[in-house]
Design an enzyme around this catalytic site. Structure first.
Site, PDB file in Angstrom:
ATOM      1  N   THR A  69      39.400  13.323  69.532  1.00 27.43           N
ATOM      2  CA  THR A  69      41.036  13.762  69.220  1.00 27.43           C
ATOM      3  C   THR A  69      41.017  13.187  67.794  1.00 27.43           C
ATOM      4  OG1 THR A  69      41.605  11.712  70.216  1.00 27.43           O
ATOM      5  CG2 THR A  69      41.710  13.616  71.574  1.00 27.43           C
TER       6      THR A  69
ATOM      7  N   ASP B 280       6.211 -17.448  -0.847  1.00 25.32           N
ATOM      8  CA  ASP B 280       6.466 -18.836  -1.141  1.00 25.32           C
ATOM      9  C   ASP B 280       7.983 -18.961  -1.314  1.00 25.32           C
ATOM     10  OD1 ASP B 280       6.470 -21.454  -1.685  1.00 25.32           O
ATOM     11  OD2 ASP B 280       5.385 -21.449  -3.728  1.00 25.32           O
TER      12      ASP B 280
ATOM     13  N   GLY C 267      43.515   7.664  72.900  1.00 26.42           N
ATOM     14  CA  GLY C 267      43.526   9.192  73.174  1.00 26.42           C
ATOM     15  C   GLY C 267      42.058   9.494  73.860  1.00 26.42           C
ATOM     16  N   GLU C 268      42.018  10.578  74.429  1.00 29.26           N
ATOM     17  CA  GLU C 268      40.619  10.896  74.773  1.00 29.26           C
ATOM     18  C   GLU C 268      39.642  11.253  73.751  1.00 29.26           C
ATOM     19  OE1 GLU C 268      40.136  11.272  78.112  1.00 29.26           O
ATOM     20  OE2 GLU C 268      42.091  10.798  78.897  1.00 29.26           O
TER      21      GLU C 268
END
Length: 785
Positions: free
Chosen positions: A507, A170, A503-504
């Site tokens: 690579t 309370d 490039g090839e």
């Protein structure tokens, strides 16, 4: 503490409930009396039907009390349940009081808990239909003001606890001029139930909350500020609805008229009790009337209507005042500059130390939740409701009017956890990084422990790079362009040319691509050949749309232009791809302007072929050649006899897996930053190499042979006419047949016939139907005598 207040053995009691204030103040012996403890005990023995209520005699002069609680449960617990519940009850309330004492009173948390749990007394009600008791913590002292301030804390504990005893506290007893029934006495003369003592405490002083006897085991705490000081000067905040509207809402809730309605104002409404004319039952609880008045309090941005006395005897009603609260929350979030509107109409959010688009996932909602605890308490609770979060999010969007320019820091590389300065190597995180508004990032966190030069990964990486592009005198220019191109991928600015990796097969072009992708993460994007061969317009083009703000775009596997039907590279596309803005939109979107910060790299095994060649195109093309072949053992001999390769290396089968696992991520990033400082500080420089493109040979050479004719050449007409030039319309011109004869001295018609014809068709003019001419002069014709 003053010695005068360390002890109090005079107990002031009221002889009945509801003693008038005047009688109490005047200490009318019919209603009040003061006893020593032994006198009080004898009085109760001599008057077994008495009704006594303990209270403080003068709270202004003396308000030291023991911590006490009144528990009233409308159910009877059996012995086992009661023992379990009381044990948990002691733990809960001691923890709660200790937290409050630590926060509001500066008390030592452990000392409060120790004093409360080590010594307390419990009464027991003789009413068998309920569980009711008073508990007095004998060695824990405080002030009445502190207990009143603690009321809300205990009320919250009572509401949130699952313990039936805790829920039955309370809290109404924590008020001014509070009273507590003395042990062994009745509530009223007609009530035969009382509270009795329980062992081990058999002295009446152990059951009195106003009895003070401090010793070495006692602990005292009190508010660091008085209750009066805690009340703000002005209760009504600007964000609330008007006070008049709020009080009208209160009046409508009661239905019955509030007699003193006109006496309420912004400064006193929490202190003036409401006088209700109960023509009809109470609108809150339906009782005919109440003995104690209702009162108003202001809590968490709402008016709280509660009944004084026992608050549980009537419902508590909340009147929200959040007329603009959700708007204020949105404004507070905007003030943190954590949500911005970009020039493209996108919302970006600062969350987890980086800026992110609020697109695929609701990042604004996540931001709202993440900063909820940084907002005032009265605001944070509002954000627990999904509907209100959506309202706040909508408010934020609506309030963002001015757009900000983002990604304007070309020398800053953004990560998930901050921003790296490419020039000085500083890494900014948290609020230091927030000012660099970057909407895209690498997508991974920067780790300075791995961003070092001396590491096994760096040693392995340098061997890989040196194999792909050897550090030889013959390859010096090529290696430099390779480093310039890759390091320019860190820069967030428009690049002036595109680079072909030519490039090839096998690579190192794809290896370079994967290393770059690992190093810059989400700032890398791979696209198709269509950006080079198809018309670029404002229609749907996800390839172009994906380039927005990326710093590297890789275009792989161009077709063999020698094949019939293959599209040539459009010269116009090359020019557009080197502009700051590229037009193209995603599907189902109207955002067609894409900021172009990318280094565009084109990976090709075949020499590029363009639909049209001019000086503007040649200024935009660079070529890096790859001439080291990485071969399987079985193909090594054939590769070594191939003129396309300068060197042949054995292929590392495990390299691709290492790159995919990001083994070289920070090593390559360190290398790129190093190259960036070498080539691009203070200005980013990326130069074209048109001499590396075979198709450019004719145009590069013809630019050294011809000049456009102009009025300054007219005085030379006497000599020029002898060399085949004619004056037409006040311009020195060269007939087409004469031009063809002269140009053949410099170019083999079999090799460059198509280029010569293309040049003539582009520049020839007509004197009439049959006569054609060009407005060009050969340099040797005006420089030679």
């Amino acid at each position: 503490m003053d010695a005068a207040i360390r002890g109090n053995d005079v107990i002031f009691v009221l002889k009945t409930i509801g003693v008038p204030s005047a009688c109490r103040q005047n200490e009318d012996p019919r209603f009040v009396e003061a006893f020593k403890c032994d006198e009080l005990e004898r009085y109760i023995e001599n008057n077994p039907e008495c009704t006594l209520f303990e209270s403080l005699r003068d709270e202004e002069a003396y308000s030291i009390v023991r911590i006490f609680m009144d528990v009233d449960l409308d159910a009877c617990l059996d012995e086992i349940d009661y023992l379990t519940a009381i044990q948990d009850f002691i733990i809960e309330v001691s923890n709660c009081v200790a937290r409050f004492a630590f926060t509001e009173c500066g008390a030592i948390h452990e000392n409060v808990i120790k004093s409360m749990r080590s010594n307390f007394s419990l009464t027991k009600s003789t009413n068998r239909d309920k569980t009711s008791f008073h508990i007095i913590f004998l060695d824990t002292y405080t002030t009445m003001d502190t207990l009143i301030a603690m009321k809300r804390t205990l009320l919250e504990l009572s509401r949130s606890s699952e313990n039936p005893l805790t829920r039955s506290i309370d809290t109404a007893v924590y008020r001014r001029k509070t009273t507590l029934r003395v042990v062994g006495t009745r509530k009223n003369p007609n009530c035969d139930t009382i509270h009795v003592m329980q062992p081990p405490h058999d002295n009446i002083e152990d059951y009195l909350f106003t009895y003070v006897d401090m010793n070495n085991n006692s602990y005292y705490f009190s508010l660091q500020q008085r209750l009066e000081d805690l009340v703000p000067d002005k209760l009504w905040e600007p964000g609330f609805i008007s006070f008049e509207d709020a009080i009208k809402r209160v009046s409508k809730i009661f239905i019955n008229s509030i007699i003193n309605f006109n006496d309420l104002d912004e400064n006193n409404f929490t202190t003036v009790p409401l006088v209700i004319d109960y023509v009809t039952p109470c609108a809150l609880c339906k009782k005919r009337s109440h003995k104690h008045p209702h009162q108003l309090s202001l809590e968490n941005g709402a008016i709280r209507i509660y009944k004084t006395g026992n608050p549980h005897s009537c419902k508590v009603k909340i009147v929200p005042l959040d007329g603009n609260k959700l708007f204020n929350i949105a404004q507070r979030i905007l003030d943190t500059n954590s949500v911005l509107l970009t020039e493209r109409g996108d919302h970006i959010v600062w969350i987890n130390n980086s800026w992110k688009f609020n697109s695929e996932e609701p990042l604004i909602t996540k931001l709202i939740l993440s900063i909820r605890h940084q907002l005032p308490k009265e605001y944070s609770s509002e954000l627990l409701c999904p509907r209100k979060r959506k309202t706040v999010e909508a408010n934020i969007r609506d309030m963002l009017v001015d757009s900000v320019e983002t990604d304007t820091y070309p020398d800053k590389l953004p990560f998930k956890n901050g921003v790296l300065d490419l020039v000085d190597g500083m890494f900014y995180s948290g609020d230091d990084a927030k000012k660099y508004t970057c909407t895209v990032s690498t997508g991974f966190k920067f780790d300075d422990t791995k961003f070092v030069e001396d590491s096994p990964e760096m040693e392995e990486l340098m061997n890989i790079i040196n194999d792909i592009q050897p550090l030889t005198d013959e390859n010096k220019k090529n290696r430099e362009l390779y480093e310039k191109t890759l390091s320019s991928c860190l820069c967030g600015a428009t690049k002036g040319c595109l680079t072909f990796f030519f490039g090839e097969t096998a690579t190192g072009k794809s290896t370079t691509k994967r290393l770059l992708k690992s190093a810059i993460g989400d700032l890398f994007v791979e696209t198709g050949q269509t950006i080079l061969t198809d018309v670029l317009d404002k229609g749907p083009n996800p390839f172009i749309a994906n380039m927005h703000l990326k710093r590297s775009v890789f275009c792989s596997e161009l077709p063999d232009f020698a094949c019939s039907g293959s599209k040539k590279i459009r010269s116009d596309n090359i020019k557009k791809l080197t502009e700051p803005c590229v037009i193209g939109r995603p599907c189902f979107s109207n955002k067609i302007n894409n900021r172009n910060h990318a280094t565009i790299i084109i990976d090709t095994n075949y020499k590029p072929v363009f639909d049209r060649i001019d000086n503007a195109l040649m200024r935009r093309i660079a070529v890096v050649r790859f001439r080291t072949h990485f071969s399987q053992p079985s193909g090594r001999e054939a590769a070594e006899n191939n003129d396309a390769y300068d060197k042949v290396k054995l292929l590392d089968e495990g390299l691709d897996g290492k790159i995919q696992n990001n083994r070289y991520r920070f090593a390559f990033l360190y290398l790129l930053v190093k190259w960036y400082r070498k080539y691009h500080v203070p200005i980013m420089k990326l130069y074209p190499t048109p001499e590396e493109i075979p198709d450019f040979a004719f145009y590069l050479k013809i630019g050294t042979l011809l000049v456009s004719s102009s009025v300054k050449h007219i005085p030379l007409m006497t000599d020029l006419s002898k060399k085949g030039y004619i004056l037409y319309d006040n311009v020195v011109t060269l007939p087409l047949t004469t031009f063809q004869q002269k140009i053949s001295k410099y170019f083999n018609s079999r090799l460059f016939g198509h280029d010569i014809e293309s040049f003539i068709n582009r520049h020839k003019k007509f004197a009439n139907v049959s006569d054609e001419y060009l407005q060009y002069i050969f340099i040797e014709d005006i420089s030679s005598p």
